[in-house]
Every structure is written in structure tokens, then in C-alpha cells.
Design a protein around this motif. Sequence first.
Motif, PDB file in Angstrom:
ATOM      1  N   PHE A   4      30.537  33.037  40.853  1.00  0.00           N
ATOM      2  CA  PHE A   4      31.969  33.302  40.941  1.00  0.00           C
ATOM      3  C   PHE A   4      32.364  34.256  39.821  1.00  0.00           C
ATOM      4  CE2 PHE A   4      31.379  29.220  42.920  1.00  0.00           C
ATOM      5  CZ  PHE A   4      32.324  29.158  43.934  1.00  0.00           C
ATOM      6  N   VAL A   5      33.356  35.102  40.087  1.00  0.00           N
ATOM      7  CA  VAL A   5      33.919  35.962  39.047  1.00  0.00           C
ATOM      8  C   VAL A   5      35.440  35.869  39.103  1.00  0.00           C
ATOM      9  CG1 VAL A   5      31.983  37.587  38.980  1.00  0.00           C
ATOM     10  CG2 VAL A   5      33.884  38.024  40.518  1.00  0.00           C
ATOM     11  N   HIS A   6      36.062  36.156  37.974  1.00  0.00           N
ATOM     12  CA  HIS A   6      37.520  36.147  37.880  1.00  0.00           C
ATOM     13  C   HIS A   6      38.091  37.285  38.723  1.00  0.00           C
ATOM     14  CE1 HIS A   6      41.527  36.385  35.998  1.00  0.00           C
ATOM     15  NE2 HIS A   6      41.350  35.079  35.863  1.00  0.00           N
ATOM     16  N   HIS A   7      39.261  37.070  39.280  1.00  0.00           N
ATOM     17  CA  HIS A   7      39.844  38.078  40.180  1.00  0.00           C
ATOM     18  C   HIS A   7      40.046  39.423  39.504  1.00  0.00           C
ATOM     19  CE1 HIS A   7      44.076  38.069  38.762  1.00  0.00           C
ATOM     20  NE2 HIS A   7      43.818  36.814  38.450  1.00  0.00           N
ATOM     21  N   ASP A   8      40.248  39.454  38.185  1.00  0.00           N
ATOM     22  CA  ASP A   8      40.406  40.715  37.464  1.00  0.00           C
ATOM     23  C   ASP A   8      39.119  41.532  37.444  1.00  0.00           C
ATOM     24  OD1 ASP A   8      43.016  40.037  36.859  1.00  0.00           O
ATOM     25  OD2 ASP A   8      42.538  39.301  34.847  1.00  0.00           O
ATOM     26  N   GLU A   9      37.985  40.865  37.630  1.00  0.00           N
ATOM     27  CA  GLU A   9      36.684  41.525  37.558  1.00  0.00           C
ATOM     28  C   GLU A   9      36.017  41.659  38.930  1.00  0.00           C
ATOM     29  OE1 GLU A   9      35.529  39.804  33.175  1.00  0.00           O
ATOM     30  OE2 GLU A   9      35.132  38.558  34.921  1.00  0.00           O
ATOM     31  N   LEU A  10      36.745  41.321  39.977  1.00  0.00           N
ATOM     32  CA  LEU A  10      36.169  41.278  41.319  1.00  0.00           C
ATOM     33  C   LEU A  10      35.670  42.635  41.795  1.00  0.00           C
ATOM     34  CD1 LEU A  10      35.507  39.648  43.852  1.00  0.00           C
ATOM     35  CD2 LEU A  10      37.830  40.107  44.646  1.00  0.00           C
ATOM     36  N   SER A  11      36.488  43.673  41.710  1.00  0.00           N
ATOM     37  CA  SER A  11      36.080  44.970  42.256  1.00  0.00           C
ATOM     38  C   SER A  11      34.856  45.524  41.535  1.00  0.00           C
ATOM     39  CB  SER A  11      37.236  45.970  42.240  1.00  0.00           C
ATOM     40  OG  SER A  11      37.649  46.225  40.921  1.00  0.00           O
ATOM     41  N   GLU A  12      34.819  45.432  40.215  1.00  0.00           N
ATOM     42  CA  GLU A  12      33.666  45.913  39.452  1.00  0.00           C
ATOM     43  C   GLU A  12      32.419  45.089  39.784  1.00  0.00           C
ATOM     44  OE1 GLU A  12      31.465  48.332  37.022  1.00  0.00           O
ATOM     45  OE2 GLU A  12      33.512  48.629  37.713  1.00  0.00           O
ATOM     46  N   SER A  13      32.589  43.798  39.954  1.00  0.00           N
ATOM     47  CA  SER A  13      31.470  42.921  40.295  1.00  0.00           C
ATOM     48  C   SER A  13      30.888  43.267  41.656  1.00  0.00           C
ATOM     49  CB  SER A  13      31.919  41.463  40.299  1.00  0.00           C
ATOM     50  OG  SER A  13      32.374  41.083  39.037  1.00  0.00           O
ATOM     51  N   LEU A  14      31.744  43.549  42.615  1.00  0.00           N
ATOM     52  CA  LEU A  14      31.276  43.902  43.953  1.00  0.00           C
ATOM     53  C   LEU A  14      30.533  45.239  43.949  1.00  0.00           C
ATOM     54  CD1 LEU A  14      34.271  42.688  46.125  1.00  0.00           C
ATOM     55  CD2 LEU A  14      32.039  41.590  45.813  1.00  0.00           C
ATOM     56  N   LYS A  15      30.976  46.173  43.107  1.00  0.00           N
ATOM     57  CA  LYS A  15      30.262  47.447  42.970  1.00  0.00           C
ATOM     58  C   LYS A  15      28.856  47.219  42.421  1.00  0.00           C
ATOM     59  CE  LYS A  15      34.383  50.179  42.058  1.00  0.00           C
ATOM     60  NZ  LYS A  15      35.133  50.913  41.020  1.00  0.00           N
ATOM     61  N   ILE A  16      28.756  46.384  41.409  1.00  0.00           N
ATOM     62  CA  ILE A  16      27.454  46.078  40.809  1.00  0.00           C
ATOM     63  C   ILE A  16      26.554  45.409  41.833  1.00  0.00           C
ATOM     64  CG2 ILE A  16      26.302  44.610  39.092  1.00  0.00           C
ATOM     65  CD1 ILE A  16      28.786  45.184  37.275  1.00  0.00           C
ATOM     66  N   LEU A  17      27.096  44.462  42.570  1.00  0.00           N
ATOM     67  CA  LEU A  17      26.330  43.762  43.604  1.00  0.00           C
ATOM     68  C   LEU A  17      25.861  44.727  44.688  1.00  0.00           C
ATOM     69  CD1 LEU A  17      25.381  40.913  44.311  1.00  0.00           C
ATOM     70  CD2 LEU A  17      27.501  40.604  45.570  1.00  0.00           C
ATOM     71  N   SER A  18      26.724  45.631  45.089  1.00  0.00           N
ATOM     72  CA  SER A  18      26.370  46.642  46.086  1.00  0.00           C
ATOM     73  C   SER A  18      25.249  47.548  45.596  1.00  0.00           C
ATOM     74  CB  SER A  18      27.609  47.468  46.441  1.00  0.00           C
ATOM     75  OG  SER A  18      27.275  48.480  47.357  1.00  0.00           O
ATOM     76  N   ASN A  19      25.320  47.963  44.339  1.00  0.00           N
ATOM     77  CA  ASN A  19      24.268  48.804  43.773  1.00  0.00           C
ATOM     78  C   ASN A  19      22.933  48.084  43.715  1.00  0.00           C
ATOM     79  OD1 ASN A  19      26.007  50.957  43.431  1.00  0.00           O
ATOM     80  ND2 ASN A  19      26.504  50.439  41.318  1.00  0.00           N
ATOM     81  N   LEU A  20      22.963  46.793  43.409  1.00  0.00           N
ATOM     82  CA  LEU A  20      21.728  46.012  43.384  1.00  0.00           C
ATOM     83  C   LEU A  20      21.112  45.898  44.783  1.00  0.00           C
ATOM     84  CD1 LEU A  20      22.644  43.152  40.903  1.00  0.00           C
ATOM     85  CD2 LEU A  20      20.928  44.934  40.580  1.00  0.00           C
ATOM     86  N   LYS A  21      21.959  45.743  45.802  1.00  0.00           N
ATOM     87  CA  LYS A  21      21.451  45.642  47.165  1.00  0.00           C
ATOM     88  C   LYS A  21      20.832  46.958  47.613  1.00  0.00           C
ATOM     89  CE  LYS A  21      24.420  41.928  48.772  1.00  0.00           C
ATOM     90  NZ  LYS A  21      25.470  41.522  49.716  1.00  0.00           N
ATOM     91  N   LYS A  22      21.426  48.081  47.197  1.00  0.00           N
ATOM     92  CA  LYS A  22      20.891  49.394  47.546  1.00  0.00           C
ATOM     93  C   LYS A  22      19.544  49.634  46.869  1.00  0.00           C
ATOM     94  CE  LYS A  22      25.356  51.620  48.192  1.00  0.00           C
ATOM     95  NZ  LYS A  22      26.276  52.609  47.637  1.00  0.00           N
ATOM     96  N   ALA A  23      19.371  49.085  45.668  1.00  0.00           N
ATOM     97  CA  ALA A  23      18.143  49.309  44.898  1.00  0.00           C
ATOM     98  C   ALA A  23      16.966  48.533  45.481  1.00  0.00           C
ATOM     99  CB  ALA A  23      18.358  48.900  43.444  1.00  0.00           C
ATOM    100  N   LYS A  24      17.207  47.552  46.323  1.00  0.00           N
ATOM    101  CA  LYS A  24      16.111  46.758  46.907  1.00  0.00           C
ATOM    102  C   LYS A  24      15.268  47.577  47.773  1.00  0.00           C
ATOM    103  CE  LYS A  24      17.779  42.056  46.798  1.00  0.00           C
ATOM    104  NZ  LYS A  24      18.117  40.916  47.589  1.00  0.00           N
TER     105      LYS A  24
END
Length: 75
Positions: free
Chosen positions: A55-75
Amino acid sequence: MRKNNYYKIFTGQLVEIIKIKGELEKANIIPIIKDKNESARLAGFGSIFNGIDIFVHHDELSESLKILSNLKKAK
């Protein structure tokens, strides 16, 4: 932790959780890790749950989703 202030961004196994947690912390995002299996074990119950949640705080949601997306692309 108020439920409406935190959003679940990922559910998975421990290896994935460790990687994602590390990447979030590099960006100064402190995730909340919820491991129901470990909680049940510590409480003396024998339940088995599927995966560990991040879970992440709502203030950090958009940045967290970007990081998660980048990790999925790197697989």
C-alpha cells in the motif's frame, strides 16, 4: 492507517515485494507491507492467504504506479 488514505498497488510473493519495496524507497516512498500469512502465524493461527500486499499513501500514488510500471517493462 485510514483506509481511504492508502491504496493497494500490488499483491505478490515475497521476492517481488522486496524488489518493489526497494525501488519505492529509492524514490523516498515508504510503502506499507501487509503480510496476512505472517500476521496469522504470529497470532497463532494457521491460515494461508494469497500473496503479500503493498500500500502507498494517496499523495505518492502516481509516482508509485510509474515505478511499478517501469519494473513491469523491465521484466
